[in-house]
Each structure stands twice: as structure tokens, then as C-alpha cells.
Design a protein around this motif. Sequence first.
Motif, PDB file in Angstrom:
ATOM      1  N   LYS A  32      44.188  76.692  36.283  1.00  0.00           N
ATOM      2  CA  LYS A  32      42.824  76.359  35.881  1.00  0.00           C
ATOM      3  C   LYS A  32      42.569  76.564  34.392  1.00  0.00           C
ATOM      4  O   LYS A  32      41.453  76.333  33.908  1.00  0.00           O
ATOM      5  N   TYR A  34      42.843  79.374  32.389  1.00  0.00           N
ATOM      6  CA  TYR A  34      42.256  80.617  31.897  1.00  0.00           C
ATOM      7  C   TYR A  34      43.335  81.479  31.236  1.00  0.00           C
ATOM      8  O   TYR A  34      44.429  81.664  31.785  1.00  0.00           O
ATOM      9  N   LYS A  36      44.121  84.545  31.048  1.00  0.00           N
ATOM     10  CA  LYS A  36      43.970  85.876  31.645  1.00  0.00           C
ATOM     11  C   LYS A  36      45.193  86.166  32.501  1.00  0.00           C
ATOM     12  O   LYS A  36      45.851  85.248  32.994  1.00  0.00           O
ATOM     13  N   TYR A  55      36.226  87.181  42.345  1.00  0.00           N
ATOM     14  CA  TYR A  55      36.548  86.025  41.512  1.00  0.00           C
ATOM     15  C   TYR A  55      35.713  86.043  40.237  1.00  0.00           C
ATOM     16  O   TYR A  55      36.190  85.676  39.161  1.00  0.00           O
ATOM     17  N   ARG A  56      34.459  86.484  40.364  1.00  0.00           N
ATOM     18  CA  ARG A  56      33.606  86.577  39.180  1.00  0.00           C
ATOM     19  C   ARG A  56      34.142  87.640  38.225  1.00  0.00           C
ATOM     20  O   ARG A  56      34.158  87.447  37.007  1.00  0.00           O
ATOM     21  N   GLY A  59      36.930  86.422  36.163  1.00  0.00           N
ATOM     22  CA  GLY A  59      36.476  85.646  35.014  1.00  0.00           C
ATOM     23  C   GLY A  59      36.272  84.170  35.258  1.00  0.00           C
ATOM     24  O   GLY A  59      36.064  83.402  34.310  1.00  0.00           O
ATOM     25  N   PHE A  60      36.297  83.732  36.516  1.00  0.00           N
ATOM     26  CA  PHE A  60      36.118  82.320  36.802  1.00  0.00           C
ATOM     27  C   PHE A  60      34.680  81.883  36.538  1.00  0.00           C
ATOM     28  O   PHE A  60      33.726  82.602  36.840  1.00  0.00           O
ATOM     29  N   ASP A  61      34.534  80.689  35.992  1.00  0.00           N
ATOM     30  CA  ASP A  61      33.239  80.074  35.746  1.00  0.00           C
ATOM     31  C   ASP A  61      32.947  79.130  36.909  1.00  0.00           C
ATOM     32  O   ASP A  61      33.523  78.050  37.011  1.00  0.00           O
ATOM     33  N   PHE A  62      32.033  79.532  37.796  1.00  0.00           N
ATOM     34  CA  PHE A  62      31.769  78.749  39.002  1.00  0.00           C
ATOM     35  C   PHE A  62      31.047  77.439  38.702  1.00  0.00           C
ATOM     36  O   PHE A  62      31.032  76.543  39.556  1.00  0.00           O
ATOM     37  N   SER A  63      30.468  77.320  37.525  1.00  0.00           N
ATOM     38  CA  SER A  63      29.842  76.048  37.169  1.00  0.00           C
ATOM     39  C   SER A  63      30.893  74.988  36.845  1.00  0.00           C
ATOM     40  O   SER A  63      30.626  73.785  36.911  1.00  0.00           O
ATOM     41  N   VAL A  64      32.087  75.456  36.514  1.00  0.00           N
ATOM     42  CA  VAL A  64      33.211  74.556  36.235  1.00  0.00           C
ATOM     43  C   VAL A  64      34.135  74.462  37.443  1.00  0.00           C
ATOM     44  O   VAL A  64      34.597  73.364  37.813  1.00  0.00           O
ATOM     45  N   HIS A  65      34.395  75.594  38.055  1.00  0.00           N
ATOM     46  CA  HIS A  65      35.287  75.668  39.214  1.00  0.00           C
ATOM     47  C   HIS A  65      34.550  76.360  40.359  1.00  0.00           C
ATOM     48  O   HIS A  65      34.492  77.585  40.406  1.00  0.00           O
TER      49      HIS A  65
END
Length: 212
Positions: A32, A34, A36, A55-56, A59-65
Motif C-alpha cells: 500500500k 507506506y 513503515k 490498523y489506525r 498508520g493506515f489512512d482509511f480515507s484512502v484505504h
Amino acid sequence: MKYKYVIWDWNGTLYDDVQIGVDAMNEMLKIKGYDKFLTVEKYREIFCFPVIEYYRQVGFDFSVHPFEELAELYIRLYSPLQKKAKLYSGADDVLREIKKRGAVQTVISACEKNRLAFQINQFDIMDYFYGVAGIDDNLARGKAQLAKKWMLQNRVDPKEAVFIGDTVHDFETASAVGCRSILVSNGHQNYDRLKSTGAEVVRDISDVLSLI
């Protein structure tokens, strides 16, 4: 034997899938895009339920993924690694001894039920368990409800049961059904996080026998 019923968590308690979980997450971060990387130590510091919060923390951006998309990808990456994971050292001996003592053992897990059955069936241990219960999807939700349902169906007095797990969520599940919990600190969360619950915490599954 203090308890008639021993309720086991599976992942991180009997089944050592910590490293493959970290490996799958690191591969997903790479896919994805990142920049990290998780170590096992960092993972044990941030892993939590509900897993959307984990998941938050990663560092995942839920607006993107979106989370559901990520959860499905994680399972696709994790599944081929399952055969690499083993039972924790001493787990088979503990299960055998508890069965010898006459207690009823069951597994209640936030793992999807078909994957849970596959994982358990890799080992010659199914005969130790009166029942095995997993959830219906890959979102790791509903363990407390599963535990309540199992205890009601089997008319289990919570005072006669102990829940053994490796996360704060296992403590919360035990509390929700009114039974004692014992937490093992070499699974998905570290000793300090588990100890903060006030539950009994042991460092190795073999240490459980002296407490039950």
C-alpha cells in the motif's frame, strides 16, 4: 482442579502466529506504499481490539484505504503463512494434563471459524476440545457474544470457568461473562499491558497449570 471449564483463546495463546501476523502486516504496508515497518516488540505495544484501532495505530489512512479492504488483503497475505506457525512450546502438554484432570476445554476465538478449524486441524489436538467457536467474518469482532452464547447453551456457571488468553480483550471477554481470566504474555500483547488489567499474568503457557 479449581475449574470445571477451561475456555481458551487460540491465536497468540495456544497457536503462535505472532511473527506471521507481523510479516503479513509488513507486506501489506509495502503493497500500500507506506514507509513503515513493524517489529514484534512494537506490534505487541500497539496491537488491540477492535482491530480497526490497531490498523489506525499502524498508520493506515482509511480515507484512502478502507478498513474492510485492508482486512481482506491482510487475510490473503496471512493465509499462506499459516503452516509456518506452531503451537507454543508446552501447549500440547498443558492441554493433555487439563483433560487428564477432567475439565471441559473449549476454544472461543475472534478468528474466522473456517480459518480457525484449519489452524487447529494442523495439529493433533482437536480431541482435547469439547467445542470450537469462531466468528463469521474476517473483522475480529464478537468474541464476548460467542462466549456468552457458549456458556448459556452449555449451562456453565461462570464461577466454575476460567478464560485463558493473551490480550486485554480476553480479559474483557472473561469479565463480560463473569469468569476469571489468566493472561499469557508471550502472545499478541506485552506483559505490561496485560498486567494493567489486574488479571493474573504468566509468561509461559506451562505456568497456567499451577493456577487452575
